[in-house]
Design a protein around this motif. Structure first.
Motif, PDB file in Angstrom:
ATOM      1  N   ALA A 172       0.687  -1.216  -0.425  1.00  0.00           N
ATOM      2  CA  ALA A 172      -0.395  -0.028   0.194  1.00  0.00           C
ATOM      3  C   ALA A 172       0.345   1.204  -0.208  1.00  0.00           C
ATOM      4  O   ALA A 172       0.479   2.267  -0.510  1.00  0.00           O
ATOM      5  N   ARG A 173       2.034   1.079   0.789  1.00  0.00           N
ATOM      6  CA  ARG A 173       2.943   2.953   0.519  1.00  0.00           C
ATOM      7  C   ARG A 173       3.307   2.829  -0.748  1.00  0.00           C
ATOM      8  O   ARG A 173       3.507   3.836  -0.389  1.00  0.00           O
ATOM      9  N   LEU A 174       3.704   0.906  -1.676  1.00  0.00           N
ATOM     10  CA  LEU A 174       4.426   1.543  -2.774  1.00  0.00           C
ATOM     11  C   LEU A 174       3.088   2.113  -3.400  1.00  0.00           C
ATOM     12  O   LEU A 174       3.953   2.975  -3.900  1.00  0.00           O
ATOM     13  N   ALA A 175       2.366   2.060  -3.299  1.00  0.00           N
ATOM     14  CA  ALA A 175       1.087   2.191  -4.167  1.00  0.00           C
ATOM     15  C   ALA A 175       0.909   3.402  -3.875  1.00  0.00           C
ATOM     16  O   ALA A 175       0.653   4.784  -4.760  1.00  0.00           O
ATOM     17  N   GLN A 176       0.989   4.251  -2.959  1.00  0.00           N
ATOM     18  CA  GLN A 176       0.906   5.583  -2.466  1.00  0.00           C
ATOM     19  C   GLN A 176       2.289   6.444  -2.872  1.00  0.00           C
ATOM     20  O   GLN A 176       1.642   7.651  -3.169  1.00  0.00           O
ATOM     21  N   GLN A 177       3.631   5.823  -2.922  1.00  0.00           N
ATOM     22  CA  GLN A 177       4.245   6.777  -4.201  1.00  0.00           C
ATOM     23  C   GLN A 177       3.854   6.669  -5.000  1.00  0.00           C
ATOM     24  O   GLN A 177       5.654   7.509  -6.212  1.00  0.00           O
ATOM     25  N   GLY A 178       3.066   5.369  -6.173  1.00  0.00           N
ATOM     26  CA  GLY A 178       2.980   5.662  -7.490  1.00  0.00           C
ATOM     27  C   GLY A 178       4.248   4.203  -7.271  1.00  0.00           C
ATOM     28  O   GLY A 178       3.886   4.444  -9.263  1.00  0.00           O
ATOM     29  N   SER A 202      -7.959 -15.279 -16.800  1.00  0.00           N
ATOM     30  CA  SER A 202      -6.843 -16.967 -17.659  1.00  0.00           C
ATOM     31  C   SER A 202      -6.854 -17.479 -16.377  1.00  0.00           C
ATOM     32  O   SER A 202      -6.994 -17.453 -14.937  1.00  0.00           O
ATOM     33  N   PRO A 203      -6.509 -18.829 -16.909  1.00  0.00           N
ATOM     34  CA  PRO A 203      -5.768 -20.252 -16.101  1.00  0.00           C
ATOM     35  C   PRO A 203      -5.201 -20.053 -14.636  1.00  0.00           C
ATOM     36  O   PRO A 203      -5.322 -20.492 -13.396  1.00  0.00           O
ATOM     37  N   ILE A 204      -4.370 -19.022 -15.798  1.00  0.00           N
ATOM     38  CA  ILE A 204      -3.136 -18.513 -14.516  1.00  0.00           C
ATOM     39  C   ILE A 204      -3.366 -17.545 -13.465  1.00  0.00           C
ATOM     40  O   ILE A 204      -2.105 -16.620 -12.698  1.00  0.00           O
ATOM     41  N   GLU A 205      -4.227 -16.218 -14.039  1.00  0.00           N
ATOM     42  CA  GLU A 205      -4.351 -15.377 -13.210  1.00  0.00           C
ATOM     43  C   GLU A 205      -5.708 -14.544 -12.442  1.00  0.00           C
ATOM     44  O   GLU A 205      -6.569 -15.377 -13.650  1.00  0.00           O
ATOM     45  N   ARG A 206      -5.597 -14.453 -11.680  1.00  0.00           N
ATOM     46  CA  ARG A 206      -6.463 -13.613 -11.340  1.00  0.00           C
ATOM     47  C   ARG A 206      -6.779 -12.340 -10.644  1.00  0.00           C
ATOM     48  O   ARG A 206      -5.778 -12.234 -10.102  1.00  0.00           O
ATOM     49  N   LEU A 207      -7.762 -11.495 -10.524  1.00  0.00           N
ATOM     50  CA  LEU A 207      -7.982 -10.414  -9.464  1.00  0.00           C
ATOM     51  C   LEU A 207      -8.561 -10.557  -8.442  1.00  0.00           C
ATOM     52  O   LEU A 207      -9.400 -10.868  -8.274  1.00  0.00           O
ATOM     53  N   VAL A 208      -8.096  -9.716  -7.277  1.00  0.00           N
ATOM     54  CA  VAL A 208      -8.304 -10.390  -6.132  1.00  0.00           C
ATOM     55  C   VAL A 208      -8.724  -8.760  -5.189  1.00  0.00           C
ATOM     56  O   VAL A 208      -7.689  -7.827  -5.311  1.00  0.00           O
ATOM     57  N   VAL A 209      -9.458  -9.004  -4.471  1.00  0.00           N
ATOM     58  CA  VAL A 209      -9.215  -7.327  -3.234  1.00  0.00           C
ATOM     59  C   VAL A 209      -8.507  -8.205  -1.719  1.00  0.00           C
ATOM     60  O   VAL A 209      -8.575  -8.871  -1.356  1.00  0.00           O
ATOM     61  N   TRP A 210      -7.822  -7.148  -1.714  1.00  0.00           N
ATOM     62  CA  TRP A 210      -7.439  -7.355  -0.318  1.00  0.00           C
ATOM     63  C   TRP A 210      -7.488  -6.371   1.106  1.00  0.00           C
ATOM     64  O   TRP A 210      -7.831  -4.888   0.084  1.00  0.00           O
ATOM     65  N   LYS A 211      -8.080  -6.510   2.014  1.00  0.00           N
ATOM     66  CA  LYS A 211      -8.636  -5.833   2.747  1.00  0.00           C
ATOM     67  C   LYS A 211      -7.846  -5.201   3.880  1.00  0.00           C
ATOM     68  O   LYS A 211      -7.056  -6.339   3.955  1.00  0.00           O
ATOM     69  N   LYS A 212      -7.280  -4.032   4.278  1.00  0.00           N
ATOM     70  CA  LYS A 212      -6.589  -3.720   5.147  1.00  0.00           C
ATOM     71  C   LYS A 212      -6.946  -4.712   6.418  1.00  0.00           C
ATOM     72  O   LYS A 212      -7.954  -4.662   6.913  1.00  0.00           O
ATOM     73  N   PRO A 213      -5.914  -5.087   7.191  1.00  0.00           N
ATOM     74  CA  PRO A 213      -5.741  -5.490   8.533  1.00  0.00           C
ATOM     75  C   PRO A 213      -6.331  -4.213   9.464  1.00  0.00           C
ATOM     76  O   PRO A 213      -6.578  -3.279   9.843  1.00  0.00           O
ATOM     77  N   TYR A 214      -7.489  -5.257  10.581  1.00  0.00           N
ATOM     78  CA  TYR A 214      -8.224  -4.389  11.088  1.00  0.00           C
ATOM     79  C   TYR A 214      -7.496  -4.605  12.145  1.00  0.00           C
ATOM     80  O   TYR A 214      -7.195  -3.496  12.680  1.00  0.00           O
ATOM     81  N   GLN A 215      -6.475  -4.679  12.390  1.00  0.00           N
ATOM     82  CA  GLN A 215      -4.849  -4.493  13.554  1.00  0.00           C
ATOM     83  C   GLN A 215      -3.494  -4.282  12.793  1.00  0.00           C
ATOM     84  O   GLN A 215      -3.576  -4.913  11.975  1.00  0.00           O
ATOM     85  N   GLN A 216      -3.289  -2.876  13.218  1.00  0.00           N
ATOM     86  CA  GLN A 216      -1.723  -2.824  12.802  1.00  0.00           C
ATOM     87  C   GLN A 216      -0.523  -3.633  13.317  1.00  0.00           C
ATOM     88  O   GLN A 216      -0.918  -4.213  14.789  1.00  0.00           O
ATOM     89  N   SER A 223       2.437   5.866  12.048  1.00  0.00           N
ATOM     90  CA  SER A 223       1.794   6.646  13.955  1.00  0.00           C
ATOM     91  C   SER A 223       0.314   5.376  13.005  1.00  0.00           C
ATOM     92  O   SER A 223       0.518   5.812  11.709  1.00  0.00           O
ATOM     93  N   PRO A 224      -0.353   5.950  14.362  1.00  0.00           N
ATOM     94  CA  PRO A 224      -1.631   5.808  14.148  1.00  0.00           C
ATOM     95  C   PRO A 224      -1.934   6.587  12.083  1.00  0.00           C
ATOM     96  O   PRO A 224      -2.792   5.998  11.797  1.00  0.00           O
ATOM     97  N   GLU A 225      -1.843   7.784  12.540  1.00  0.00           N
ATOM     98  CA  GLU A 225      -2.347   8.570  11.634  1.00  0.00           C
ATOM     99  C   GLU A 225      -2.013   8.560  10.079  1.00  0.00           C
ATOM    100  O   GLU A 225      -2.870   8.101   9.455  1.00  0.00           O
ATOM    101  N   LYS A 226      -0.497   7.541  10.492  1.00  0.00           N
ATOM    102  CA  LYS A 226      -0.392   7.021   8.440  1.00  0.00           C
ATOM    103  C   LYS A 226      -1.645   5.753   8.381  1.00  0.00           C
ATOM    104  O   LYS A 226      -1.647   5.508   7.405  1.00  0.00           O
ATOM    105  N   TRP A 227      -0.803   5.262   9.542  1.00  0.00           N
ATOM    106  CA  TRP A 227      -1.885   3.897   9.443  1.00  0.00           C
ATOM    107  C   TRP A 227      -3.800   3.605   8.903  1.00  0.00           C
ATOM    108  O   TRP A 227      -3.645   2.997   8.010  1.00  0.00           O
ATOM    109  N   ALA A 228      -3.530   4.759   9.146  1.00  0.00           N
ATOM    110  CA  ALA A 228      -5.957   4.747   8.596  1.00  0.00           C
ATOM    111  C   ALA A 228      -5.673   5.823   7.949  1.00  0.00           C
ATOM    112  O   ALA A 228      -6.816   5.386   7.112  1.00  0.00           O
ATOM    113  N   ALA A 229      -4.716   6.346   7.189  1.00  0.00           N
ATOM    114  CA  ALA A 229      -4.512   6.902   5.551  1.00  0.00           C
ATOM    115  C   ALA A 229      -4.507   6.282   4.815  1.00  0.00           C
ATOM    116  O   ALA A 229      -4.335   6.503   3.635  1.00  0.00           O
ATOM    117  N   LEU A 230      -3.537   5.010   4.930  1.00  0.00           N
ATOM    118  CA  LEU A 230      -3.596   3.516   4.184  1.00  0.00           C
ATOM    119  C   LEU A 230      -4.922   3.395   3.561  1.00  0.00           C
ATOM    120  O   LEU A 230      -6.232   3.571   4.275  1.00  0.00           O
TER     121      LEU A 230
END
Length: 280
Positions: A172-178, A202-216, A223-230
């Motif tokens: 997520a942090r890599l994605a935030q930096q582009g 395709s047989p070897i590819e899928r798109l999946v959705v990851w949800k942010k873990p409930y707990q850091q 920091s709690p603020e930067k975690w919340a911003a993910l």
């Protein structure tokens, strides 16, 4: 500067002796028609100890800028810089200070082992030089240290890493930096993998959705603020590959990537790209 080059020659020559390094200096001085240093290694060893970290960082910066300036379009992958990240360790000189900062492995009897320093490094595969590295305790998890290197990753970089780095936070942090990620799926997620879930590409590819873990994570330095911003969730692409391990057993490897465009980024090319991680 001659002392630095002699010291570097020692390292490149598998930790050659100070006498050999001094011999190189004497040969250089003689060829340059300068006064030749005496044969006692004491002065050289003392001069080597006076090399300052700030001086070494200046040298590193000049080398890095020179390498970056020489990168050609053909050295990029699909227009992206490739950067591989990995962890390792090095033995240090057996001094009290080193033992205090980087203790020897607990499996070794006290006094019988060398201090061991952990290292997590970022290698720029577009030119083959180190982008940066961070030192740490030998038992620090790679994913805990890796975020310290984010300042050396730019937009449109593609970061290659093994499963130790495959965390929600880091991707997520890599994605935030582009930047983009190409990593092996972490073993904890692989154990729970249900290939029927997500959108089939395709047989070897899928798109999946990851949800942010409930707990850091305990390893997180955010920091709690930067975690919340993910982001609360991310769409990622899985690519499943079959391979044989060292014993000849058939295994399955799943690559996770943020490169979602299948028309631009072919699954086979990404698989080959992941294999380049070993160039580190």
């Amino acid at each position: 500067m001659p002392v630095f080059w002699a010291w570097l020659a020692q390292i490149l020559d598998a930790n050659a002796s100070c006498s050999k390094a001094l011999g190189l200096l004497q040969s250089w001085y003689r060829a340059s028609e300068l006064p030749v240093p005496a044969g006692d290694t004491s002065a050289y060893c003392q001069a080597r100890c006076r090399l300052k970290e700030s001086f070494l960082k200046q040298i590193f910066g000049r080398i890095n800028r020179s390498l970056a300036g020489a990168v050609r379009p053909m050295d990029l992958w699909q227009g992206h810089r490739l950067k591989a990240i990995d962890g390792s360790s090095v033995q240090l000189m057996d001094t009290e200070e080193n033992q205090r900062l980087y203790p020897q492995p607990s499996s070794q009897k006290k006094g019988c082992g060398f201090p061991v320093m952990g290292v997590v490094g970022l290698l720029n595969l577009s030119h083959g030089g180190w982008e940066a590295f961070e030192s740490c305790q030998q038992n620090d998890h790679d994913a805990k240290v890796a975020p310290r290197l984010l300042g050396h990753i730019e937009a449109d970089d593609v970061v290659l890493a093994d499963r130790a780095f495959c965390s929600y936070e880091l991707i997520a942090r890599l994605a935030q930096q582009g930047a983009h990620a190409v990593m092996r799926l972490h073993q904890a997620r692989h154990r729970k993998l249900d290939w029927r879930r997500g959108k089939k590409i395709s047989p070897i590819e899928r798109l999946v959705v990851w949800k942010k873990p409930y707990q850091q994570s305990n390893r997180s330095q955010l920091s709690p603020e930067k975690w919340a911003a993910l982001p609360e969730q991310m769409t990622l692409r899985y690519i499943k590959l079959g391979y044989e391990d060292r014993t000849g057993q058939k295994r399955t490897l799943v690559i996770v990537t943020t490169l979602l465009d299948t028309e631009v980024y072919d699954a086979g090319e990404i698989s080959t790209l992941y294999a380049r991680r070993w160039e580190i």
